[in-house]
Enzyme design. Sequence first.
Site, PDB file in Angstrom:
ATOM      1  N   CYS A   7     -19.837  -9.163   5.856  1.00  0.00           N
ATOM      2  CA  CYS A   7     -20.329  -9.813   4.432  1.00  0.00           C
ATOM      3  C   CYS A   7     -19.619  -9.407   3.443  1.00  0.00           C
ATOM      4  O   CYS A   7     -18.882 -10.152   2.702  1.00  0.00           O
ATOM      5  CB  CYS A   7     -21.802  -9.275   4.031  1.00  0.00           C
ATOM      6  SG  CYS A   7     -23.074  -9.953   5.287  1.00  0.00           S
ATOM      7  N   GLN A  51       0.679  -1.264  -0.131  1.00  0.00           N
ATOM      8  CA  GLN A  51       0.010  -0.102   0.115  1.00  0.00           C
ATOM      9  C   GLN A  51       0.939   1.064  -0.019  1.00  0.00           C
ATOM     10  O   GLN A  51       0.371   2.251  -0.267  1.00  0.00           O
ATOM     11  CB  GLN A  51      -0.871  -0.105   1.194  1.00  0.00           C
ATOM     12  CG  GLN A  51      -2.193  -0.761   0.998  1.00  0.00           C
ATOM     13  CD  GLN A  51      -2.940  -0.624  -0.061  1.00  0.00           C
ATOM     14  OE1 GLN A  51      -3.139   0.606  -0.648  1.00  0.00           O
ATOM     15  NE2 GLN A  51      -3.857  -1.566  -0.496  1.00  0.00           N
TER      16      GLN A  51
HETATM   17  C1  LIG Z   1      -3.636  -5.713  -2.193  1.00  0.00           C
HETATM   18  C2  LIG Z   1      -2.505  -6.261  -1.070  1.00  0.00           C
HETATM   19  C3  LIG Z   1      -1.896  -7.359  -1.022  1.00  0.00           C
HETATM   20  C4  LIG Z   1      -1.879  -8.482  -2.138  1.00  0.00           C
HETATM   21  O1  LIG Z   1      -1.291  -7.987  -3.430  1.00  0.00           O
HETATM   22  P1  LIG Z   1      -2.022  -8.832  -4.707  1.00  0.00           P
HETATM   23  O2  LIG Z   1      -1.042  -8.300  -5.675  1.00  0.00           O
HETATM   24  O3  LIG Z   1      -3.485  -8.344  -4.890  1.00  0.00           O
HETATM   25  O4  LIG Z   1      -1.676 -10.222  -4.369  1.00  0.00           O
HETATM   26  C5  LIG Z   1      -0.918  -7.523   0.280  1.00  0.00           C
HETATM   27  N1  LIG Z   1      -0.674  -6.825   1.018  1.00  0.00           N
HETATM   28  C6  LIG Z   1      -1.539  -5.658   0.975  1.00  0.00           C
HETATM   29  C7  LIG Z   1      -1.208  -4.591   2.138  1.00  0.00           C
HETATM   30  C8  LIG Z   1      -2.507  -5.307   0.129  1.00  0.00           C
HETATM   31  O5  LIG Z   1      -3.088  -4.217   0.114  1.00  0.00           O
END
Ligand SMILES: *Cc1c(COP(=O)(O)O)cnc(C)c1O
Length: 388
Positions: free
Chosen positions: A326, A180
């Site tokens: 949900c 993120q």
């Molecule tokens: C989206 C996300 C993931 C997973 O990444 P993908 O590419 O969707 O597998 C892992 N950690 C965090 C904090 C995320 O927001």
Amino acid sequence: MEIKYYFDYNATTPTDPRVVEAMKPYFFETFHNPSSFYRKASEANAAVETAREKVAKLINAEPREIFFTGGGTESDNLALQGTASKLKDKGNHIITSAIEHPAVLKACKFLKTKGYEITYLPVDQNGFVDPDDLKKSIKDTTILVTIMHANNEIGTLQPLKELAKIAHEKGIYFHTDAVQSTGKIPVDVKELDVDMLSCSSHKIYGPKGVGVFYKKHKVKIDPLIFGGGHEKGLRAGTENVPGIVGMGKAAELALAEMDDEERRIRPLRDKIQKGIIETIPEVFINGDTQDKLYNTTNVSVRYIEGESILAMLDGEGFALSSGSACSSKSLDPSHVLLAIGLKHEDAHGSLRISLGKYNTDEEADRLLEVLPPIVERLRSMSPFWKKK
Ligand SMILES: *Cc1c(COP(=O)(O)O)cnc(C)c1O
């Protein structure tokens, strides 16, 4: 670009058209396998290496420390399972936090069934890990500390540098899930001094199904996936050339445009956060109000269900998320909101609003216009609100 009222950028982002343009040739004229012998193949290989350089630049790593994977989830699993496997003779204890993404938490759960011991550090009411807790939980058998950079639900930014230092004083590897934060805020692996880091293409306007795993050169771990010698043997499988090129382009754009994005998005987020507090009674902000990602806010609207709000907002063309049961496809509300001390009913009434590069001021205004009457209507039907 026609994306109406999308406020769920932490879930995924639309692919930037410039990224799609950069990817296109690698579906057609340069579709070749980078491992093949002819000239076109070496062009595909060169494109992968250029992308590696771009990603390395985004996080201040060396290109040889960047490995392409199938997503953030795979990168997290590689860090956890790869370290656990490699260091199993050294110890079996892994430290993480209670608010990690399921990619980390479920990998921990799996490792527990294989004889590893997991410590889940608690967080305070704003979502911060206490460095003293980390210090106290380290044992002789600890082989890995993994703590996320920015939380995907509440946006809290952990004091990574301080946490990594504590791990390193005991000679323990430090991994961070920076899915993120990377591309949104400066992420510098040397400054943070992390040994491993995960990030993902589709959270930064790149294609889905492409991840990045950073590993400090001297760190040795086992692969998750075996096969040909791709990615220096750490991740076998023919490279997803268009995807990797897309990730490279997304990294380049993120680095160039990050500051402008923050300047534009932060005030929009603040406006929404402030507007909600001022116009709707009995709401509160989850997580820190300041020390968090500039694009994220998480609010609890008391006495109603988050997903009822989502459903009504959906009818108005708005896309956002909730930490209620949900919408997370499980019985319990968000583990993150429970970990910061929310009561179940308040966690059920949560909304996550996460902004990105296509949000406008008009959209923020529109959200603030439609949300209060929706809340009022739902509350008028809520037995909890009436009993109050
Ligand atoms: C989206 C996300 C993931 C997973 O990444 P993908 O590419 O969707 O597998 C892992 N950690 C965090 C904090 C995320 O927001």
